[in-house]
Design a protein around this motif. Structure first.
Motif, PDB file in Angstrom:
ATOM      1  N   CYS A 998      -8.474  -6.707  -1.338  1.00 20.67           N
ATOM      2  CA  CYS A 998      -8.252  -7.301  -0.009  1.00 20.67           C
ATOM      3  C   CYS A 998      -6.827  -6.939   0.413  1.00 20.67           C
ATOM      4  O   CYS A 998      -5.892  -7.722   0.230  1.00 20.67           O
ATOM      5  CB  CYS A 998      -8.448  -8.825  -0.063  1.00 20.67           C
ATOM      6  N   PRO A 999      -6.639  -5.737   0.944  1.00 18.93           N
ATOM      7  CA  PRO A 999      -5.289  -5.294   1.320  1.00 18.93           C
ATOM      8  C   PRO A 999      -4.848  -5.914   2.634  1.00 18.93           C
ATOM      9  O   PRO A 999      -5.667  -6.357   3.445  1.00 18.93           O
ATOM     10  CB  PRO A 999      -5.445  -3.784   1.444  1.00 18.93           C
ATOM     11  N   THR A1000      -3.544  -5.935   2.870  1.00 15.64           N
ATOM     12  CA  THR A1000      -2.990  -6.485   4.107  1.00 15.64           C
ATOM     13  C   THR A1000      -2.060  -5.469   4.746  1.00 15.64           C
ATOM     14  O   THR A1000      -1.590  -4.529   4.099  1.00 15.64           O
ATOM     15  CB  THR A1000      -2.204  -7.780   3.841  1.00 15.64           C
ATOM     16  N   GLY A1001      -1.781  -5.682   6.032  1.00 16.75           N
ATOM     17  CA  GLY A1001      -0.832  -4.835   6.735  1.00 16.75           C
ATOM     18  C   GLY A1001      -1.202  -3.367   6.661  1.00 16.75           C
ATOM     19  O   GLY A1001      -2.385  -2.988   6.633  1.00 16.75           O
ATOM     20  N   PRO A1002      -0.204  -2.486   6.606  1.00 17.80           N
ATOM     21  CA  PRO A1002      -0.481  -1.043   6.587  1.00 17.80           C
ATOM     22  C   PRO A1002      -1.232  -0.594   5.346  1.00 17.80           C
ATOM     23  O   PRO A1002      -1.819   0.488   5.339  1.00 17.80           O
ATOM     24  CB  PRO A1002       0.920  -0.414   6.661  1.00 17.80           C
ATOM     25  N   LEU A1003      -1.236  -1.403   4.298  1.00 13.18           N
ATOM     26  CA  LEU A1003      -1.982  -1.042   3.096  1.00 13.18           C
ATOM     27  C   LEU A1003      -3.482  -0.949   3.380  1.00 13.18           C
ATOM     28  O   LEU A1003      -4.219  -0.284   2.643  1.00 13.18           O
ATOM     29  CB  LEU A1003      -1.706  -2.073   1.996  1.00 13.18           C
ATOM     30  N   SER A1004      -3.937  -1.605   4.454  1.00 14.09           N
ATOM     31  CA  SER A1004      -5.356  -1.579   4.801  1.00 14.09           C
ATOM     32  C   SER A1004      -5.846  -0.174   5.113  1.00 14.09           C
ATOM     33  O   SER A1004      -7.056   0.082   5.084  1.00 14.09           O
ATOM     34  CB  SER A1004      -5.620  -2.485   6.011  1.00 14.09           C
ATOM     35  N   PHE A1005      -4.939   0.748   5.420  1.00 13.81           N
ATOM     36  CA  PHE A1005      -5.322   2.108   5.790  1.00 13.81           C
ATOM     37  C   PHE A1005      -5.210   3.089   4.631  1.00 13.81           C
ATOM     38  O   PHE A1005      -5.432   4.287   4.817  1.00 13.81           O
ATOM     39  CB  PHE A1005      -4.455   2.587   6.956  1.00 13.81           C
ATOM     40  N   LEU A1006      -4.844   2.592   3.467  1.00 14.82           N
ATOM     41  CA  LEU A1006      -4.659   3.472   2.320  1.00 14.82           C
ATOM     42  C   LEU A1006      -5.790   3.290   1.312  1.00 14.82           C
ATOM     43  O   LEU A1006      -6.286   2.174   1.104  1.00 14.82           O
ATOM     44  CB  LEU A1006      -3.309   3.188   1.652  1.00 14.82           C
ATOM     45  N   PRO A1007      -6.200   4.383   0.645  1.00 12.26           N
ATOM     46  CA  PRO A1007      -7.352   4.347  -0.282  1.00 12.26           C
ATOM     47  C   PRO A1007      -6.963   3.822  -1.660  1.00 12.26           C
ATOM     48  O   PRO A1007      -6.820   4.582  -2.614  1.00 12.26           O
ATOM     49  CB  PRO A1007      -7.790   5.806  -0.322  1.00 12.26           C
ATOM     50  N   ILE A1008      -6.842   2.523  -1.782  1.00 15.55           N
ATOM     51  CA  ILE A1008      -6.480   1.922  -3.067  1.00 15.55           C
ATOM     52  C   ILE A1008      -7.491   2.316  -4.139  1.00 15.55           C
ATOM     53  O   ILE A1008      -7.126   2.562  -5.297  1.00 15.55           O
ATOM     54  CB  ILE A1008      -6.421   0.389  -2.938  1.00 15.55           C
ATOM     55  N   HIS A1009      -8.755   2.389  -3.758  1.00 13.11           N
ATOM     56  CA  HIS A1009      -9.815   2.668  -4.733  1.00 13.11           C
ATOM     57  C   HIS A1009      -9.662   4.035  -5.392  1.00 13.11           C
ATOM     58  O   HIS A1009     -10.231   4.278  -6.459  1.00 13.11           O
ATOM     59  CB  HIS A1009     -11.179   2.586  -4.050  1.00 13.11           C
ATOM     60  N   ALA A1010      -8.898   4.931  -4.772  1.00 10.25           N
ATOM     61  CA  ALA A1010      -8.734   6.287  -5.311  1.00 10.25           C
ATOM     62  C   ALA A1010      -7.369   6.487  -5.948  1.00 10.25           C
ATOM     63  O   ALA A1010      -7.013   7.611  -6.322  1.00 10.25           O
ATOM     64  CB  ALA A1010      -8.945   7.307  -4.194  1.00 10.25           C
ATOM     65  N   ALA A1011      -6.565   5.432  -6.039  1.00  5.81           N
ATOM     66  CA  ALA A1011      -5.219   5.568  -6.597  1.00  5.81           C
ATOM     67  C   ALA A1011      -5.283   6.195  -7.983  1.00  5.81           C
ATOM     68  O   ALA A1011      -6.135   5.859  -8.802  1.00  5.81           O
ATOM     69  CB  ALA A1011      -4.545   4.205  -6.662  1.00  5.81           C
ATOM     70  N   GLY A1012      -4.356   7.119  -8.252  1.00  8.53           N
ATOM     71  CA  GLY A1012      -4.335   7.749  -9.561  1.00  8.53           C
ATOM     72  C   GLY A1012      -3.478   8.993  -9.580  1.00  8.53           C
ATOM     73  O   GLY A1012      -2.913   9.417  -8.561  1.00  8.53           O
ATOM     74  N   ILE A1013      -3.367   9.581 -10.733  1.00 10.76           N
ATOM     75  CA  ILE A1013      -2.628  10.830 -10.916  1.00 10.76           C
ATOM     76  C   ILE A1013      -3.651  11.941 -11.090  1.00 10.76           C
ATOM     77  O   ILE A1013      -4.456  11.933 -12.028  1.00 10.76           O
ATOM     78  CB  ILE A1013      -1.708  10.741 -12.141  1.00 10.76           C
TER      79      ILE A1013
END
Length: 1262
Positions: A998-1013
């Protein structure tokens, strides 16, 4: 409600040859069955049908005909008691009369049948007030009593019923003989009733009511004392929840109020009010006694105001009296009294506040009561009331006797009595509109202003060109439109106000006294446009017009002070733009003179003091002279002192004074000034009156000053509590969605600031509460309008039906567009105003309905945001719900996990809003560079050309890999580590845990689910640890968990459509392949499925299929409207399917929606916390889970993703429901499908283009 006609027709067809004996026995049995359970109304409907048919088939001379008629009557009566359908009574009464005709003299059932007939007639009399029915009731009751032998168990009940009927006739005719007989009958009924009998309370109530009626007529205190005693005894005998509780509370309250009026004992009055308030809370909307109970409460509250001087009592008294009056039908015997009561209460308010509108209303109501015409002329009083209202408001405001003469014609009833086409119709419309506009100024009630504008438009529509009244009518309309712009900020109102004022000036002859009025009005409108646009030309013109208006105003004119004050405000504004102290000096001079001309007690005194104080404050800021600041504070304090309680400007004046105290504190460091500033900000913010935006700014200032000077103060929590509460008032249901979203732009991020403050004070609970309550406000409204009402239906079906009806109405009104009015005809504008007024009225009805429901035990928090601790029991198993706050001060995560009783706080010191914004910008640049606009336009992959798309330039800013690496290292991995989630090897059979982000603010537009190296050699990413989903709020997730239920077998299945050639959009041929493949798979697996391609389906037939299938797959183009999400739509060959239309359907079995379209999961940049995307809209429509996309998907990959998705779901479905379809594992299916796509793209070595291809697929919901 069960249709009796329908069931009768079908029964007649199927049972035409049935035996009447059996029909009768079945009907009696079903009636008894219903009465035993009172659960299934269909049983009763069937019983009526059978009994009706039995009567039809029974020979006329059959000895049981009367008995069968009586049973039919009995069943119809039971149905009427449940539904209130008067048709039941209309059928029952003649049937019972026929049964009586067939009953021989001396028959033992004669008395009971007479009694029943009386009951039926009494109920009809209570509903329609026909005295003939009442006369027959009394006649039947008297005859039934004559036939009842001494000692008969029904004797007391029949006496009581006769007493009630006689008292009702007394109330209508004033015949004391009827009242005496009523009291005698009720006394005897009581004497015959043993102690402990369940009817004792009812009998005591009836006797007390009759004794009170005699006291009011004869004044005998003994009657009153006995009435109070009886009412108290009845109440003591009435258990909580009894349907007659409200009636008995009302009886006691009325008796106690009467005793207070006679003795002056305040204890009696306090107890009376308490009883009457509780009675009202228990009285359902539409109840025939609502008007009487409102009137009684109003009288008691007014009596307490007269005794104590408490204005709150008076306000409540007027509200109650107005409500009673609105519910009282014309010609009702209580009309005159209720008018008199209202007039008295409003006159009392005028004496305290000096509000001339109050006095106008008082005179109107009292004159109506005095001049009530004889029977047959019920409208006369209303006409005189409105005449009086207009007379006072116009005369007192302008001092112009001509205005007063014209005002007399502007009565509301005069308007109704004036035939269409009459030459005075336009003037009456305009003047009534002006009166309503004046009331708006005092109360801030937008309903009054909306009605005023509508009336003024109608008046103009009827006025012929060149008519002498055209110019003043235009002035009035222009002023009303300007007033509405000042309140809600709609630029169309301001543009039209300027236009009509200019036209009015053109029509006003030179030398006419109204020239000054026109110049002043136009000047005010131009001033408002300057404030909105900053155009100095508007300001210059406004100053010129106000100066000319002032020059035309003779000395001693009542408008002189107001025009001086207006000119002073304009000159002050000019100083603020130019810094020319001469302008400021002129402004102060004009305002001082305006103040000198304002008499003590004038309603404008406070505003003129405050405005002068504002200009002197500005002089201090320029010169630094503390004497000026002291004088400004003195002026503002005095303005506050003379502002009456309840005035809508109170919050603004408190806030302005707070600013001055804060300014002096910053200069001198005096703690007194800081304390006063803090106090005034707090008082302004917590005021219940005044525009919400003024109070919200005060609350933000309250929080800011504490954060700046006393950051450890726990009072910051109170300040931000107020901020969050006021933000919700910015988006009330009386606004269209477009306006609600535009008003939220200025508050974006405030909830995140509040949350940061809560974290700093180690109040994780508050942080969670504010993130839930201060975000997704409009989305939450949409979902609340569609909340399942099973519990409420079981408690009160009528209340539940009212909620459903109003919610649908508000959904429709809220989705309306702000249409351009410049090209509209006057009649079209009138229609638009009427729609807006109806919208506002519906919103108020909604608020009142919620108050009523929340007063019911068990429904205290109905449709309110859930407290954080109520979320815990409904968290999904096997995962974590994580809400991430991103603010300038700090970043933090809150984790909620099933089995854990408290939220887990995870600080994120390495992440920041600066990084978040940079990642967002970098991602936007990458998407633009790679032309990710819509499905079908994305540039094809070209592996042989390395890292470039065809025709795409190399980028110098951060890569997609950089963005995902940053999200992983600074945001996601710290959370994963804190939760102890381990990497799941590819070879493992262990199910990965779920995470709902449940992201907030500008984080709502970023793909948290794909975070990684992601490197060419290896990867470490979130997909190796967990399966990700998204949710707009935590409550949105837990609501789905708590309301989860099996999918009905009849609708379980998948409906799909492809739309490759939507008009005006790119061709997307692979949608056909995608849907065909899914359909073939479904058929092969024996799953219930349906597909339509292209023009073979319309939006309407698609909707029908959505009701018939639990899951849908839409492969098409989509359009997302961030300003009005209900206008977001899916584009078909033949038209489009918008979200509002979807919301209108009852998708009670909706499960999964796969939106194979572009950017269906991306919100608005201006409103990152408002879930304005199609995925959230489909959740609001009822779907439990949604597959969506963050940006454009590639047409070549979409079919593979979809096939992998459905193959996974079908592989993991429950074998017991092989033909159905269940999206429970949809998040894992999407996780699997994206992993498969990653595998196909491995040859691209995790290049940006390959990452952008699989990342956009996201899962929302449970």
């Amino acid at each position: 409600m069960t249709s009796l006609r329908g069931s009768n027709a079908s029964t007649a067809e199927t049972e035409a040859d049935d035996n009447h004996e059996q029909l009768f026995e079945d009907g009696v049995a079903l009636t008894k069955q219903y009465e035993a359970t009172r659960a299934d109304l269909d049983d009763l409907a069937t019983a009526i049908s059978k009994l009706r048919r039995a009567v039809e088939l029974t020979p006329e001379d059959h000895p049981d005909m009367a008995l069968r008629l009586s049973w039919l009557d009995h069943s119809l009566w039971s149905h009427f008691e449940r539904t209130g359908d008067l048709q039941d009574l209309d059928e029952a009464i003649p049937a019972q009369q026929r049964a009586l005709e067939l009953t021989p003299e001396g028959h033992p059932d004669m008395a009971e049948r007479l009694s029943n007939l009386g009951a039926f007639l009494w109920s009809r009399f209570e509903h329609i007030g026909d005295l003939q029915d009442l006369a027959e009731v009394i006649s039947a009751g008297q005859r039934a009593l004559e036939l009842t032998p001494e000692g008969h168990p029904e004797m007391a009940r029949r006496l009581a019923n006769l007493g009630a009927s006689l008292r009702s006739r007394f109330e209508r005719t004033g015949d004391l003989q009827d009242l005496a007989e009523a009291i005698a009958a009720r006394r005897l009924a009581l004497e015959l009733t043993p102690q402990g009998h369940p009817a004792m309370a009812l009998l005591l109530t009836g006797l007390g009511t009759s004794l009170l009626s005699r006291f009011k007529r004869a004044g005998d205190l003994q009657d009153l004392a006995e009435a109070i005693s009886a009412a108290r005894q009845a109440l003591e005998l009435t258990p909580e929840g009894h349907p007659d509780m409200a009636l008995r509370l009302t009886g006691l309250g009325t008796s106690l109020w009467s005793h207070f009026e006679r003795t002056g004992d305040l204890q009696d009055l306090g107890e009376a009010i308490s009883a009457e308030q509780r009675a009202l809370e228990l009285t359902p909307v539409g109840h025939p006694s609502m008007a009487r109970r409102l009137a009684n409460l109003g009288s008691s509250l007014w009596s307490r105001f007269e005794r104590t001087g408490d204005l709150q009592n008076l306000a409540e008294a007027i509200s109650a009296a107005q409500g009673a009056l609105e519910l009282t039908p014309d010609g009702h015997p209580d009309m005159a009294q209720r008018l008199a009561n209202l007039g008295t209460s409003i006159n009392s308010r005028f004496k305290r506040t000096g509000d001339l509108q109050d006095l106008a209303e008082a005179i109107s109501a009292q004159q109506r009561a005095l001049d009530l015409t004889p029977e047959g002329h019920p409208n006369m009083a209303l006409r005189l009331a409105n005449l009086g209202s207009s007379l006072c408001s116009r005369f007192k405001r302008t001092g112009d006797l001509q205005d007063l003469a014209e005002a007399i014609s502007a009565q509301h009833i005069a308007l109704e009595l004036t035939p269409e086409g009459h030459p005075v119709m336009a003037l009456q419309l305009a003047n009534l509109g002006t009166s309503l506009g004046s009331r708006f100024k005092r109360t801030g009630d937008l309903q009054d202003l909306g009605e005023a504008i509508s009336l003024q438009r109608r008046g103009l529509e009827l006025s012929p060109e060149g008519h002498l009244d055209m110019a003043p009518q235009l002035y009035h309309l222009g002023h009303s439109l300007w007033s509405r712009f000042e309140r809600i900020g709609d630029l169309q109102d301001l543009a039209e106000a300027i236009s009509v004022n200019q036209r009015a000036l053109e029509l006003t002859p030179k030398g006419h006294a109204d020239i000054a009025v026109g110049l002043a009005n136009l000047g005010s409108s131009l001033q408002s446009r300057f404030y909105r646009t900053g155009d100095l030309q508007d300001l210059a013109e406004s100053i010129s017009m106000q100066q000319r208006a002032l020059d035309l105003t003779p000395e001693g004119h009542p408008d002189m002070a107001r025009r001086l004050a207006n000119l002073g405000s304009l000159l002050h504004s000019h100083f603020c733009c130019t810094g020319d102290l001469q302008d400021l000096a002129k402004a102060i001079s004009a305002k001082q003179r305006a103040l000198e001309l304002t008499p003590e007690g004038h309603p404008d005194m406070a505003s003129r003091l405050a405005n002068l104080g504002s200009s002197i404050h500005s002089r201090f800021e320029h010169t630094g002279d503390l004497q000026d600041l002291a004088q400004a504070i003195s002026m503002e304090q005095r303005a506050l002192e003379v502002t009456p309680e309840g005035h809508p400007d109170m919050a603004l004046r408190l806030s302005n004074l707070a600013v001055s105290f804060e300014t002096r504190f910053e200069r001198t460091g005096e703690i007194y000034d800081f304390t006063e500033a803090l106090s005034k900000y707090r008082t302004s913010a917590t005021s219940t009156l005044g525009p919400a935006d003024i109070r919200l700014q005060a609350a933000k200032d309250w929080a800011r000053i504490l954060d700046q000077y006393n950051p450890g103060s726990p009072d910051i929590l109170n300040a931000f509590d107020t901020v969050i509460r006021l933000i919700t008032l910015m988006t009330t249901l009386d606004q269209v969605l477009e306006n609600r979203y535009s008003r939220l732009v200025d508050t974006s991020g405030v909830a995140l600031q509040a949350t940061s403050a809560a974290f700093a004070l180690e109040r994780v609970d508050k942080a969670l509460e504010w993130l839930e309550q201060g975000r997704c406000l409009v989305w939450r409204q949409l979902t609340s309008l569609r909340t399942p009402l099973d519990d409420l239906h079981r408690h009160d079906s009528r209340l539940a039906e009212s909620v459903v009806k109003l919610s649908r109405k508000l959904e429709g009104a809220g989705s309306a567009r702000n249409a351009a009015r410049s090209a509209m005809s006057m009649s079209e504008k009138v229609s638009l105003e009427n729609q807006a007024r109806d919208h506002l009225r519906s919103a108020r009805e909604w608020d009142d309905l919620l108050v009523k429901i929340r007063a019911t035990p068990g429904f205290e928090r109905f449709l309110e945001p859930s407290p954080w601790y109520t979320l815990i029991p409904h968290l999904p198993e096997g995962g974590h719900a994580i809400i991430i706050n991103v603010d300038a001060r700090r970043c933090d995560a809150i984790v909620l996990s099933a089995g854990r009783s408290t939220p887990l706080h995870i600080p994120l010191p390495s992440f920041s809003i600066a990084k978040c914004n940079q990642y967002r910008q970098d991602l936007t640049n990458q998407l633009q560079a790679h032309d990710y606009r819509e499905r079908g336009l994305t540039v094809a992959m070209a592996p042989e050309r390395g890292d470039e798309f065809r025709g795409v330039r190399k980028l110098n800013h951060a890569t997609v890999q950089d963005i995902l690496r940053g999200l992983w290292k600074d945001l996601v991995k710290p959370i994963i580590q804190a939760l102890g989630i381990a990497n799941i090897p590819a070879s493992s059979t262990e199910a990965a845990p779920r995470i709902w982000w449940c992201p907030t603010g500008p984080l709502s537009f970023l793909p948290i689910h794909a975070a990684g190296i992601y490197t060419s050699a290896s990867t470490e990413c979130l997909l190796d640890y967990a399966v990700s989903s998204y949710t707009p709020t935590i409550a949105a997730l837990t609501d789905r968990v708590s309301s989860a239920r099996p999918i009905q077998k009849g609708v379980s299945g998948l409906f799909m459509t492809c739309q490759p050639n939507a008009p005006g959009k790119s061709h997307i041929p692979e949608t056909t392949t995608e849907v065909q493949s899914i359909y073939d798979l479904a058929r092969m697996e024996g799953m219930r499925a349906q597909r339509f391609d292209g023009s073979a389906i319309t939006p309407a037939t698609c909707l029908d299929s959505m009701e018939q299938f639990s899951s849908i797959h839409l492969a098409c183009h989509a359009y997302q409207d961030a300003t009005n999400p209900l206008e977001s739509r899916f584009l078909f060959h033949n038209g489009s399917l918008d979200l509002f239309t979807i919301l209108q359907r009852n998708l009670k079995d909706a499960d999964l929606a796969f939106l194979s379209a572009c950017q269906t999961g991306t919100g608005s940049e201006k409103l990152p916390d408002e879930a304005v995307h199609l995925a959230a809209g489909m959740l609001a429509a009822g779907y439990r889970r949604v597959v969506a996309t963050m940006w454009a998907i590639q047409d070549e990959h979409a079919p593979h993703v979809a096939m992998d998705f459905y193959q996974y779901l079908l592989k993991h479905r429950d074998p017991a429901h092989a033909s159905g379809f269940d999206g429970t594992y949809s998040a894992r299916a999407l996780h699997h499908a994206t992993q498969e796509l990653r595998s196909r793209l491995r040859k691209c070595n995790n290049s940006d283009r390959s990452l952008l291809a699989w990342i956009p697929y996201v899962h929302f919901g449970y």
